[in-house]
Scaffold this active site. Structure first.
Site, mmCIF file in Angstrom:
data_model
loop_
_atom_site.group_PDB
_atom_site.id
_atom_site.type_symbol
_atom_site.label_atom_id
_atom_site.label_comp_id
_atom_site.label_asym_id
_atom_site.label_seq_id
_atom_site.Cartn_x
_atom_site.Cartn_y
_atom_site.Cartn_z
ATOM 1 N N GLY A 80 -8.507 -0.911 -28.318
ATOM 2 C CA GLY A 80 -7.882 -1.432 -27.114
ATOM 3 C C GLY A 80 -7.501 -0.334 -26.129
ATOM 4 N N SER A 179 -13.787 2.130 -31.469
ATOM 5 C CA SER A 179 -13.397 2.172 -30.068
ATOM 6 C C SER A 179 -12.113 2.997 -29.894
ATOM 7 C CB SER A 179 -13.256 0.751 -29.514
ATOM 8 O OG SER A 179 -13.286 0.771 -28.110
ATOM 9 N N TYR A 180 -11.022 2.429 -29.359
ATOM 10 C CA TYR A 180 -9.807 3.238 -29.204
ATOM 11 C C TYR A 180 -9.196 3.605 -30.554
ATOM 12 C CZ TYR A 180 -5.756 5.332 -27.047
ATOM 13 O OH TYR A 180 -4.809 6.256 -26.652
ATOM 14 N N ASP A 416 -25.049 1.605 -27.213
ATOM 15 C CA ASP A 416 -23.744 1.381 -26.577
ATOM 16 C C ASP A 416 -23.614 2.321 -25.392
ATOM 17 O OD1 ASP A 416 -21.063 0.854 -25.983
ATOM 18 O OD2 ASP A 416 -20.350 2.302 -27.467
ATOM 19 N N HIS A 469 -21.816 -1.537 -29.183
ATOM 20 C CA HIS A 469 -20.504 -0.923 -29.350
ATOM 21 C C HIS A 469 -19.825 -1.324 -30.657
ATOM 22 C CE1 HIS A 469 -16.960 1.123 -27.888
ATOM 23 N NE2 HIS A 469 -16.219 0.043 -28.006
#
Length: 492
Positions: A80, A179-180, A416, A469
């Protein structure tokens, strides 16, 4: 002679060793939408990490379908920041495949996922930090947080969780995310490693970590897109040479006007692609492309995301994944996706299945989550938190952890464009470790599934061919394959 009652008890413990320590009130006995037998035990609930403030983190725990007494125990974190780890549970590698209801808003149906990561490991899906998913605090000041506080809180969660489930203390433990969570994972791993060195009890049997398409470093991440676009044939040789000459390899924070002009041309050339997987088609219908009122400060590619032919298609979504093109995460305040969009009405997103299921009062009751009047509606990614990136580059964390001997797998879906593999490949190489397994293909089902390079200090870089991703969402079989091999210490 041992009394018969004690012999019987001993036999029961041998047959059911896992259930002895696990809190029975956390056991999940049924799930709305699923009509079958769970392939392993599931538990869920809250761990209170701050009694004085009523700060509670929610977890969903899936025991391994293999041998839960010996198989690895894995913590999964979505990114996020502000996104629930039910993202991974519902859409990526959880025990179920979710099928949308027959009518909009109707109850989704759950089928067993043959490629669940629980086939070979027990997994804790954690909503973190407080304010995300089902996790909450009675003091909303706790919703102002950052990298370091989140890592500290999650470490506290783990210590208290193991007190509830002490039978898993001897299992090899790994921290994973995407991701984050490229920030969440190494900062938490550092906290856990320091706790082990300090003799903090209970002693966690921490062995290593996995990061997928992860945010890592503002320079490597910010400079990754242009080489990726050129290598994938998305921009011309002429434009690549022009932007390279004008920007001198600095694509993320150049103050050069000519460089910025060339970068705008790059953005124009790739603006209609699906940013999360450039191989996937984009939605071009007027209904899906309609933009709601509000300040939209994102490239048009974020509004045109793709689909697949899977029973539950890869989502046409832009929400909570990483950042706009070349906008690498920098120190200081990090806007969540609702804050970036300037509106609570998110265009062109489709998380209806997860949102419908997790906001059903019967589902929340079945998984021991609080009802809406306590923790609010479940959202895939929330704008309720105020998050600060205060840990800097992750490279120093990776260097520290691998130098201590912890195993690390850095993987990337190679199509991605959100966090391109070119950045991850570059920063892993920048650690300066000797290559001990030269760049080569890895295979699944007799076909090339991607490429890998192995370094000393137990560091592995891996690509997954044709994946976007969220790798397990696009390539579930291949994802389970490399995950299984790596956890087992086998060559991928």
């Amino acid at each position: 002679m041992v009394p018969l009652i004690y012999c019987s008890l001993f036999v029961l413990l041998l047959l059911h060793p896992i259930s002895e320590g696990a809190p029975e009130e956390a056991l999940i006995t049924q799930l709305p939408g699923f009509n079958g037998t769970f392939p392993s035990k599931h538990y869920s609930g809250f761990v209170t990490i701050d009694e004085s403030k009523g700060k509670n983190l929610f977890y969903y725990f899936v025991l391994s379908e293999g041998n839960p007494t010996k198989d690895p125990l894995v913590l999964w974190l979505n990114g996020g920041p502000g996104c629930s780890s039910f993202d991974g549970f519902v859409y990526e590698h959880g025990p179920f495949n979710f099928q949308a209801g027959r009518k909009p808003g109707s109850q989704p149906q759950l089928l067993l996922n043959p490629y669940s990561w629980s086939k070979v490991s027990s997994i804790i899906y954690l909503d973190s930090p407080a304010g995300v998913g089902f996790s909450y605090s009675n003091d909303h000041n706790d919703y102002t947080t950052g990298d370091l506080k989140t890592a500290s809180d999650t470490h506290t969660f783990l210590l208290k969780w193991f007190q509830k489930y002490p039978e898993f203390l001897t299992n090899p433990f790994y921290i994973t995310g995407e991701s984050y969570a490229g920030v969440y994972v190494p900062t938490l791993a550092f906290e856990v490693a320091n706790g082990i060195k300090a003799g903090v009890k209970p002693m966690i049997n921490f062995k290593g970590y996995i990061v997928g398409n992860g945010v890592t470093d503002k320079e490597f991440d910010g400079n990754a897109l242009v080489p990726f676009a050129h290598g994938m044939g998305l921009i011309s040789d002429d434009l690549f040479q022009e932007v390279s000459a004008a920007c001198q390899g600095n694509y993320w924070n150049s103050s050069n006007e000519i460089c910025e002009d060339k970068l705008k041309k790059v953005d124009e050339d790739i603006s209609d692609l699906n940013i999360y997987d450039i191989l996937e088609p984009c939605y071009h219908s007027p209904e899906i492309r309609s933009i709601t009122s509000g300040s939209i400060r994102l490239p048009s590619s974020f509004r045109q995301l793709g689909e697949t032919k899977r029973p539950l298609a890869v989502r046409k979504r832009m929400f909570g994944r990483a950042w706009p093109l070349r906008a690498s995460v920098r120190d200081g305040y990090v806007p969540t996706w609702p804050q970036l969009l300037g509106s609570n009405s998110v265009p062109c997103t489709d998380d209806e299945v997860a949102t419908t299921w997790l906001n059903d009062e019967k589902v929340r009751s079945a998984i021991h989550a609080q009802q809406k009047n306590v923790s609010g509606d479940w959202e895939l990614c929330t704008g309720n938190i105020n998050f600060h990136h205060d840990a800097g580059s992750m490279i120093k964390y990776h260097k520290n952890l691998t130098a201590q001997g912890y195993r690390a797998l850095i993987f990337s879906g190679d199509h991605d464009m959100c966090v391109p593999f070119t950045g991850s490949q570059a920063w892993t190489r920048s650690l300066g470790y000797k290559v001990i397994d030269e760049w080569r293909a890895w295979t699944f089902g007799g076909q090339v599934a991607g490429y890998t390079q192995g370094y000393e200090q137990n560091l592995t870089f891996l690509t997954i061919k044709g994946a976007g991703h969220t790798v397990p969402e696009y390539k579930p079989q291949e994802a389970l394959a490399f995950y299984t091999r790596w956890l087992a210490g086998q060559s991928i």
